[in-house]
Design a protein around this motif. Structure first.
Motif, PDB file in Angstrom:
ATOM      1  N   GLU A 179       0.834  -1.212   0.000  1.00 56.19           N
ATOM      2  CA  GLU A 179       0.000   0.000   0.000  1.00 56.19           C
ATOM      3  C   GLU A 179       0.864   1.255   0.000  1.00 56.19           C
ATOM      4  O   GLU A 179       0.680   2.162  -0.822  1.00 56.19           O
ATOM      5  CB  GLU A 179      -0.899   0.014   1.238  1.00 56.19           C
ATOM      6  N   VAL A 180       1.786   1.308   0.945  1.00 60.12           N
ATOM      7  CA  VAL A 180       2.582   2.526   1.127  1.00 60.12           C
ATOM      8  C   VAL A 180       3.502   2.770  -0.061  1.00 60.12           C
ATOM      9  O   VAL A 180       3.620   3.888  -0.564  1.00 60.12           O
ATOM     10  CB  VAL A 180       3.403   2.437   2.429  1.00 60.12           C
ATOM     11  N   PHE A 181       4.143   1.704  -0.548  1.00 60.18           N
ATOM     12  CA  PHE A 181       5.117   1.849  -1.621  1.00 60.18           C
ATOM     13  C   PHE A 181       4.489   1.746  -3.009  1.00 60.18           C
ATOM     14  O   PHE A 181       5.216   1.592  -4.002  1.00 60.18           O
ATOM     15  CB  PHE A 181       6.239   0.832  -1.459  1.00 60.18           C
ATOM     16  N   SER A 182       3.168   1.874  -3.084  1.00 61.48           N
ATOM     17  CA  SER A 182       2.554   2.022  -4.404  1.00 61.48           C
ATOM     18  C   SER A 182       3.059   3.309  -5.049  1.00 61.48           C
ATOM     19  O   SER A 182       3.018   3.470  -6.260  1.00 61.48           O
ATOM     20  CB  SER A 182       1.023   2.054  -4.279  1.00 61.48           C
ATOM     21  N   ARG A 183       3.541   4.213  -4.207  1.00 63.14           N
ATOM     22  CA  ARG A 183       4.262   5.407  -4.666  1.00 63.14           C
ATOM     23  C   ARG A 183       5.702   5.235  -4.196  1.00 63.14           C
ATOM     24  O   ARG A 183       5.969   5.189  -2.993  1.00 63.14           O
ATOM     25  CB  ARG A 183       3.649   6.662  -4.053  1.00 63.14           C
ATOM     26  N   ASP A 184       6.647   5.109  -5.128  1.00 62.89           N
ATOM     27  CA  ASP A 184       8.013   4.763  -4.733  1.00 62.89           C
ATOM     28  C   ASP A 184       8.714   5.869  -3.961  1.00 62.89           C
ATOM     29  O   ASP A 184       9.713   5.629  -3.286  1.00 62.89           O
ATOM     30  CB  ASP A 184       8.858   4.325  -5.935  1.00 62.89           C
TER      31      ASP A 184
END
Length: 393
Positions: A105-110
């Protein structure tokens, strides 16, 4: 994909190139009590917010030392930008210790931006599928530009007992007071955050006591990327040093830049740099900065050696990191004090960046996390064979 060494060099070079612009934007940042959009965009383009993201999510997965060198470089230009970047990047590293579902979820945006409230001033009440979060957290640095908030809270049990917990919550679930008006780190936007009956799914909450019990029972827990298992508190204490070292470097540069043509008022000295006292001050400040850098390098080397071997730092090493972190901060602060006091009355003008660097490092050194007295006490207790009397190791 480029190797880590190439990635690190690219980020560091990009940040070095924007230091003048970050410094130029310093007064605007302080006036608006938050970083200019330009600062965030420049740091994002340089890859700063991808430094701790695992490579499998498109990040750079830089080492602790590499991250810290970049953060120090940012602080040369803007202390507040460095502190916010440090909060976002260190929190991203902490997410690598969370369950896989949350990492996705969090690293869906790198280039995930994660701020946090690290005082346990909230309560998580169990409910179907998760928890209800209520509480208020001060000093929420970076919240104005973050995607998520990582909040420390207590889990309230039916029998009245409490357990420590860390909850990961989208930033949109909070309300923020317009109450950040400070004499130091004014541009960090460290407003007070409030959550009222916010539902937090169970997979977004980590309860250390339960995680420890699971480990003892042989339940497999997420492992950090190879070579990145630094130990939570050792990582956080040591990385915080980077901003202080960078502030001191920046202050030294600013001091040297102002010297040409400066006289010493009400004396016969027409060139301040010709005075022996100024020479002693410059040499002393430079030596304190070098000593702080050497302490930091030693800490990073110890932690990387342990991480590469897949080992936890020893108690003695963890205590030393707390003590050496605080002492490196003290050395950097003393260096800036020397330079500020040697700069004459004109340094107090707001358009002179050195006065802001001085205020920022003075205020930041009061942070309870890196306070000299409490950290030296812990370090000294362990050196003397006593119990450290704190779980924060």
């Amino acid at each position: 994909m480029a190797n880590n060494g190439t990635d690190f060099a690219s980020v560091l070079d990009a940040v070095r190139s924007i230091v003048p612009k970050l410094r130029e934007n310093g007064q605007e940042a302080e006036n608006r009590r938050w970083l200019p959009d330009e600062n965030i965009q420049l740091l994002d383009k340089a890859g700063v917010f991808r430094m701790a993201t695992p490579r499998r999510f498109g990040g750079l997965d830089l080492s602790l030392e590499e991250q810290s060198r970049v953060l120090a470089e940012i602080a040369r230009g803007c202390p507040a930008s460095s502190w916010v970047a440090m909060v976002w990047v260190s929190s991203a590293w902490m997410v690598t210790l969370y369950p896989e579902e949350l990492q996705e979820e969090v690293f869906s945006r790198d280039s995930a931006r994660i701020s946090g409230g690290f005082s346990p001033t909230g309560v998580l009440t169990p409910t179907e599928g998760g928890y209800l979060l209520n509480g208020t957290w001060g000093f929420n640095s970076g919240c104005q530009g973050a995607d998520w908030n990582m909040m420390l809270a207590f889990v309230e049990r039916s029998d009245g007992s409490m357990d420590d917990a860390i909850a990961m919550v989208p930033i949109s679930e909070f309300t923020f007071a317009d109450d950040w008006d400070a004499s130091a780190l004014a541009a960090t936007g460290s407003s007070t955050a409030t959550a009222k009956d916010v539902f937090v799914p169970a997979h977004r909450v980590v309860i250390p006591a339960e995680a420890a019990a699971a480990a003892e029972a042989g339940i497999e827990l997420p492992a950090p990327p190879p070579g990145r298992g630094y130990g939570l508190y050792s990582f956080l204490f040591s990385q915080a040093v980077s901003t202080f070292v960078g502030i001191a470097r920046g202050a030294y540069e600013l001091f040297i830049e102002r010297l040409p043509g400066r006289a010493i008022s009400y004396t016969s000295w027409t060139e301040q740099k010709q005075h022996p006292l100024t020479q002693i001050q410059a040499g002393t400040a430079a030596s304190k900065i070098a000593a702080a850098e050497a302490l930091a390098a030693s800490m990073y080397r110890t932690l990387q050696e342990r991480a590469d071997a897949g080992e936890e730092p020893t108690l003695e090493e963890r205590a030393a990191i707390r003590g050496h972190s605080a002492y490196a901060v003290q050395l950097a602060k003393e260096a800036v004090e020397i330079l500020y006091n040697a700069s004459g009355a004109s340094v107090i003008r707001r358009e002179v960046p050195l006065q802001r660097f001085h205020r920022d490092i003075q205020g930041l050194s009061l942070h309870g996390w890196i306070l000299l007295s409490s950290n030296m006490e812990v370090y000294g207790r362990v050196l003397l064979g006593l119990d450290p009397d704190t779980p924060l190791l």
